[in-house]
Design an enzyme around this catalytic site. Sequence first.
Site, mmCIF file in Angstrom:
data_model
loop_
_atom_site.group_PDB
_atom_site.id
_atom_site.type_symbol
_atom_site.label_atom_id
_atom_site.label_comp_id
_atom_site.label_asym_id
_atom_site.label_seq_id
_atom_site.Cartn_x
_atom_site.Cartn_y
_atom_site.Cartn_z
ATOM 1 N N GLU A 299 4.738 -11.303 -5.827
ATOM 2 C CA GLU A 299 3.661 -11.574 -6.784
ATOM 3 C C GLU A 299 3.969 -11.076 -8.183
ATOM 4 O O GLU A 299 3.311 -11.500 -9.146
ATOM 5 C CB GLU A 299 2.348 -10.950 -6.289
ATOM 6 C CG GLU A 299 2.273 -9.430 -6.338
ATOM 7 C CD GLU A 299 2.843 -8.739 -5.094
ATOM 8 O OE1 GLU A 299 2.531 -7.559 -4.886
ATOM 9 O OE2 GLU A 299 3.605 -9.399 -4.346
ATOM 10 N N LYS B 116 -10.541 -14.365 -15.434
ATOM 11 C CA LYS B 116 -10.769 -14.767 -16.823
ATOM 12 C C LYS B 116 -10.010 -16.036 -17.194
ATOM 13 O O LYS B 116 -10.544 -16.913 -17.887
ATOM 14 C CB LYS B 116 -10.378 -13.629 -17.766
ATOM 15 C CG LYS B 116 -10.524 -13.949 -19.246
ATOM 16 C CD LYS B 116 -11.974 -14.004 -19.684
ATOM 17 C CE LYS B 116 -12.529 -12.614 -19.874
ATOM 18 N NZ LYS B 116 -13.865 -12.612 -20.490
ATOM 19 N N SER C 198 -24.437 -13.800 -24.424
ATOM 20 C CA SER C 198 -23.962 -12.765 -25.341
ATOM 21 C C SER C 198 -23.129 -13.339 -26.469
ATOM 22 O O SER C 198 -22.906 -12.685 -27.484
ATOM 23 C CB SER C 198 -23.116 -11.746 -24.569
ATOM 24 O OG SER C 198 -21.879 -12.328 -24.165
ATOM 25 N N GLY C 199 -22.636 -14.568 -26.283
ATOM 26 C CA GLY C 199 -21.740 -15.161 -27.264
ATOM 27 C C GLY C 199 -20.297 -15.061 -26.861
ATOM 28 O O GLY C 199 -19.422 -15.704 -27.457
ATOM 29 N N GLY C 200 -19.994 -14.251 -25.841
ATOM 30 C CA GLY C 200 -18.636 -14.150 -25.328
ATOM 31 C C GLY C 200 -18.280 -15.358 -24.479
ATOM 32 O O GLY C 200 -19.136 -16.166 -24.119
ATOM 33 N N VAL C 201 -17.007 -15.474 -24.148
ATOM 34 C CA VAL C 201 -16.545 -16.648 -23.407
ATOM 35 C C VAL C 201 -17.193 -16.733 -22.030
ATOM 36 O O VAL C 201 -17.531 -17.824 -21.558
ATOM 37 C CB VAL C 201 -15.002 -16.654 -23.301
ATOM 38 C CG1 VAL C 201 -14.488 -15.438 -22.543
ATOM 39 C CG2 VAL C 201 -14.510 -17.932 -22.637
ATOM 40 N N SER D 169 -20.261 -15.630 -20.820
ATOM 41 C CA SER D 169 -21.647 -16.119 -20.819
ATOM 42 C C SER D 169 -21.720 -17.535 -21.384
ATOM 43 O O SER D 169 -22.572 -18.333 -20.969
ATOM 44 C CB SER D 169 -22.560 -15.171 -21.600
ATOM 45 O OG SER D 169 -22.224 -15.142 -22.966
ATOM 46 N N ALA D 170 -20.833 -17.871 -22.335
ATOM 47 C CA ALA D 170 -20.841 -19.220 -22.905
ATOM 48 C C ALA D 170 -20.471 -20.258 -21.860
ATOM 49 O O ALA D 170 -21.100 -21.311 -21.746
ATOM 50 C CB ALA D 170 -19.880 -19.289 -24.090
ATOM 51 N N GLY E 15 0.832 -1.196 0.000
ATOM 52 C CA GLY E 15 0.000 0.000 0.000
ATOM 53 C C GLY E 15 0.865 1.243 0.000
ATOM 54 O O GLY E 15 2.074 1.176 0.238
ATOM 55 N N CYS F 179 5.313 -6.049 1.705
ATOM 56 C CA CYS F 179 5.595 -4.618 1.603
ATOM 57 C C CYS F 179 4.949 -3.857 2.772
ATOM 58 O O CYS F 179 5.354 -4.031 3.907
ATOM 59 C CB CYS F 179 5.153 -4.094 0.245
ATOM 60 S SG CYS F 179 5.822 -2.450 -0.157
ATOM 61 N N TYR F 180 3.921 -3.036 2.520
ATOM 62 C CA TYR F 180 3.267 -2.324 3.623
ATOM 63 C C TYR F 180 2.700 -3.305 4.633
ATOM 64 O O TYR F 180 2.791 -3.073 5.849
ATOM 65 C CB TYR F 180 2.145 -1.437 3.085
ATOM 66 C CG TYR F 180 1.431 -0.671 4.181
ATOM 67 C CD1 TYR F 180 1.921 0.563 4.615
ATOM 68 C CD2 TYR F 180 0.300 -1.188 4.808
ATOM 69 C CE1 TYR F 180 1.292 1.259 5.646
ATOM 70 C CE2 TYR F 180 -0.338 -0.506 5.826
ATOM 71 C CZ TYR F 180 0.159 0.715 6.251
ATOM 72 O OH TYR F 180 -0.468 1.397 7.270
#
Length: 517
Positions: free
Chosen positions: A173, A372, A225-228, A230-231, A57, A84-85
């Site tokens: 990270e 994702k 919608s056809g996107g990954v 929603s599919a 932070g 870190c912080y």
Amino acid sequence: MIVHHERVLVVDYGAQYAQLIARRVREAHVYSEIVSSKLSVEELLAKRPSAIILSGGPSSVYEPGAPQVDRSLFEAGVPVFGICYGFQAMAQALGGTVARTGTREYGRSALAIQNSGCLLEAIPNTINVWMSHGDSVTKAPKGLQVLARTAGAPVAAFESRERKLAGVQWHPEVMHSQWGQQVLEHFLFKIAGLTPSWTPDTMVSETITAIQEQVGDRRVLCALSGGVDSAVAAALVQRAIGSQLTCVFVDHGLLRAGEAEQVKEDFVRATGVDLVVADERERFLGALAGVTDPEQKRKIIGREFIRTFEEVARQLESDRGIDFLVQGTLYPDVVESGGGDGASNIKSHHNVGGLPDDLQFTLIEPLRAMFKDEVRQVGAQLGLPEEMVHRHPFPGPGLGIRIVGEVTEERLEILRRADLIAREELRAAHLEREIWQFPVVLLADVRSVGVQGDGRTYGYPIVLRPVTSEDAMTADWARLPYEVLEKMSTRITNECEGINRVVVDITSKPPGTIEWE
């Protein structure tokens, strides 16, 4: 929606990399989620964490008003790791000393390991790590063994295996830190004693079980919608409840060229799902007429989606009714819409912050806890076609938020053509899999002077926004070859009426977002 046996909480102190920490934990096959530093110890423990990570932070721990860590957290028996912080706040709470040493470290620093302990076991004695600090821990708390140091951090790491406490001054990270993932995994498995059980198989099986328990024998609509996203959500729910699911594809007039045909044919062929197509182009364009504010656009589109689903539900309604609506909401959507504990609202996603208050459905969001890349893994696990699983993300509001200004049919047609050209040239160069997402944006409120056909023009600019990313929480602009960009620019200015200029957005995220609106 996700059921899990072990949970790592990442306490966010305003870190640039909080989401990245959560992803790295999940890459180790352990479930993680981000929570606010404003939560009390009691609220943290109520979430029944298996371990807690304190993020970095921008504050100094000794400044008035800086977020602090209650000492009781370290006496609760839950393993804690500070970064870190978070490392400095941990040290101060346990009786150590944090001070400004006069030697700041930003970027790559050489770390000298004095005692490997458990955290740094089997790691070379000198490695390069990524630092970002002006303060340092100058004295470790009593009972914690000092493991390493750098030029600007006399105490750069410590641990107590017995108390299951550890911390580092650097950022393990980020990819610039050598052995960073190993350090995180040493904490998770050797100190905290967790089990790497968060896998695509686990995600699928546990999510299916949760859906079945939630739905019972009732009927469900899925917003497709056809996107990954929603599919995969549709495929998961279909696997869970079969014919109880009806998918609804809303053609809102804001789609890219060929999008509707792909959904109507390819997805149905791949899944065999029951699909209803609602042609609502006039409805959406009418609702967006005269609107230029991006947040208002998103809320209008979210509202009209829901109204459409309600009408379809009434048309399909049987004696059992339709109570549930499936959405492909992801964890980054929730975080960016201010849906996390204390998270700021970066922008309202149409399926999170854009939903109307009088929503008549109970939402099923099987991907709400996933990033994702995890969604793609689940899609592959479910047997969806590779071209569908690795399709570039496309926002639910569609081209409506890729037109900066009022959305009109004329502007949509211009943008559709420009977008198609960009995708065709990217495919021809075999670069589709190298790019995470490729928004093409029409600056409808901007005009620039050009020369075409020996005459002066006053046309719109098109913005190309190719980016690389792992999870959409952070992104970098894609370095496309100049010859590919040249082909895109030449074709767009030649083939798209009203366009006389093409520019490339080379902003990373942060400070910019992937989409312009």
